[in-house]
Design a protein around this motif. Structure first.
Motif, PDB file in Angstrom:
ATOM      1  N   SER A 178       0.839  -1.197   0.000  1.00  0.00           N
ATOM      2  CA  SER A 178       0.000   0.000   0.000  1.00  0.00           C
ATOM      3  C   SER A 178       0.874   1.247   0.000  1.00  0.00           C
ATOM      4  O   SER A 178       1.570   1.532   0.983  1.00  0.00           O
ATOM      5  N   PHE A 179       0.830   1.990  -1.113  1.00  0.00           N
ATOM      6  CA  PHE A 179       1.595   3.233  -1.223  1.00  0.00           C
ATOM      7  C   PHE A 179       0.853   4.165  -2.163  1.00  0.00           C
ATOM      8  O   PHE A 179      -0.019   3.746  -2.942  1.00  0.00           O
ATOM      9  N   VAL A 180       1.208   5.454  -2.089  1.00  0.00           N
ATOM     10  CA  VAL A 180       0.492   6.482  -2.837  1.00  0.00           C
ATOM     11  C   VAL A 180       1.487   7.301  -3.661  1.00  0.00           C
ATOM     12  O   VAL A 180       2.617   7.549  -3.227  1.00  0.00           O
ATOM     13  N   THR A 209       1.755   4.206   2.772  1.00  0.00           N
ATOM     14  CA  THR A 209       0.563   4.669   3.476  1.00  0.00           C
ATOM     15  C   THR A 209       0.659   4.323   4.960  1.00  0.00           C
ATOM     16  O   THR A 209       1.420   3.448   5.374  1.00  0.00           O
ATOM     17  N   GLY A 210      -0.147   5.023   5.768  1.00  0.00           N
ATOM     18  CA  GLY A 210      -0.118   4.826   7.217  1.00  0.00           C
ATOM     19  C   GLY A 210       0.046   6.130   7.960  1.00  0.00           C
ATOM     20  O   GLY A 210      -0.188   6.198   9.164  1.00  0.00           O
ATOM     21  N   TYR A 245      -1.895  22.238  -6.420  1.00  0.00           N
ATOM     22  CA  TYR A 245      -2.958  21.621  -7.213  1.00  0.00           C
ATOM     23  C   TYR A 245      -2.898  20.093  -7.132  1.00  0.00           C
ATOM     24  O   TYR A 245      -3.293  19.382  -8.057  1.00  0.00           O
ATOM     25  N   TRP A 246      -2.447  19.579  -5.996  1.00  0.00           N
ATOM     26  CA  TRP A 246      -2.248  18.144  -5.845  1.00  0.00           C
ATOM     27  C   TRP A 246      -3.550  17.353  -5.986  1.00  0.00           C
ATOM     28  O   TRP A 246      -3.563  16.261  -6.550  1.00  0.00           O
ATOM     29  N   GLU A 252      -6.647  10.536  -2.216  1.00  0.00           N
ATOM     30  CA  GLU A 252      -6.377  11.825  -1.582  1.00  0.00           C
ATOM     31  C   GLU A 252      -6.236  11.730  -0.073  1.00  0.00           C
ATOM     32  O   GLU A 252      -5.590  12.591   0.543  1.00  0.00           O
ATOM     33  N   ARG A 253      -6.809  10.716   0.540  1.00  0.00           N
ATOM     34  CA  ARG A 253      -6.858  10.662   2.005  1.00  0.00           C
ATOM     35  C   ARG A 253      -5.486  10.500   2.661  1.00  0.00           C
ATOM     36  O   ARG A 253      -5.376  10.626   3.884  1.00  0.00           O
ATOM     37  N   HIS A 254      -4.468  10.250   1.884  1.00  0.00           N
ATOM     38  CA  HIS A 254      -3.135  10.039   2.455  1.00  0.00           C
ATOM     39  C   HIS A 254      -2.329  11.332   2.580  1.00  0.00           C
ATOM     40  O   HIS A 254      -1.139  11.281   2.891  1.00  0.00           O
TER      41      HIS A 254
END
Length: 273
Positions: free
Chosen positions: A106-108, A229-230, A239-240, A263-265
């Motif tokens: 899990s990564f963004v 993530t985490g 403008y991410w 976006e939640r990360h």
């Protein structure tokens, strides 16, 4: 004395291969991996004219202006990830598989930078790129993947890294007073074949060391960055949200990496002082 990565007179491409246990251990110990010829020829061939367009049409300059003063300039007319080969690079399957081995599944995606660096551009001083305000720990991994379309040769600026420095908790510019001067224990990367990738732990101190006298060749360079993530990470562009939305609309993740453009990360954007 500076160390140099092993080189040959005619470096060859190796292409992607699953990371070995030794490579994973090396990354966590030293903070980087060198992958000669990692990108396939067809992707390199597609990326090069896109980089030329990005620079020559002023799209890179406009992107920078939008990040510096978003209220005045609005959104960029084109995002890097909207260029087809650039979008393909972000979610290049062997690259994402490699990241999963280093960070877990899990990564963004954090950002993409693309440039054609002219020979007379000054070097970039020692720095790291770990996004944390303030710098307090290294619990979660952030990775920058540095892609060199034409490789690195005696005619291009070199990449210099300081193995193990990713374990320090230090400000990004803690060594900037040294400019690009040699540091004890550094490793110089200046001989890599076409399509090579260097995977950096984002907290690793590194520098771009220019050739003397402004001589040499253009350096085709792309930097795609990802975060484990985490925790919530600071974005670097105002403008991410728009960028992540466009990546989702373009289905760049191929339906396989559900967190890649979530976006939640991220925290809210804060303009640098």
């Amino acid at each position: 004395m500076a160390l140099r990565a092993p080189t040959s007179d005619a470096p060859t491409r190796t292409g992607p291969a699953p990371l070995s246990t030794a490579q994973v251990e090396q990354f966590h110990r030293d903070g980087f991996l060198v992958l000669p010829g990692f990108l396939p020829d067809d992707l390199v061939t597609r990326l090069r004219p896109e980089v030329d367009r990005w620079v020559d049409e002023g799209l890179r300059a406009r992107s920078i202006a939008c990040a510096v003063d978003p209220a005045a300039t609005g959104l960029p007319p084109v995002l890097e990830l909207e260029l087809p080969a650039h979008g393909a690079l972000i979610a290049h399957p062997p690259l994402l598989e490699l990241l999963a081995r280093l960070m877990g599944p899990s990564f963004v995606f954090h950002h993409l930078h693309s440039d054609r660096q002219e020979p007379d551009r000054p070097g970039k001083p020692w720095h790291h790129d770990y996004e944390q305000h303030p710098q307090t720990d290294r619990t979660f991994t952030m990775i920058h993947t540095l892609h060199y379309l034409d490789g690195l040769t005696e005619d291009t600026a070199s990449l210099v890294v300081l193995p193990g420095s990713h374990r320090e908790v230090a400000a990004k510019d803690a060594r900037a007073d040294r400019g690009t001067d040699p540091l004890p224990g550094e490793l110089v990367l200046d001989r890599l074949p076409v399509g090579s990738t260097v995977v950096l732990h984002s907290a690793l101190f590194h520098a771009r060391r220019a050739l003397p006298g402004g001589r040499g060749a253009h350096r085709y360079f792309l930097d795609s960055s990802y975060c484990q993530t985490g925790r919530r990470w600071p974005p670097v562009k105002p403008y991410w949200r728009y960028a992540l939305r466009r990546a989702r609309e373009l289905r760049l993740d191929g339906g396989r990496w559900p967190e890649l453009f979530a976006e939640r990360h991220f925290t809210e954007y804060e303009r640098p002082a």
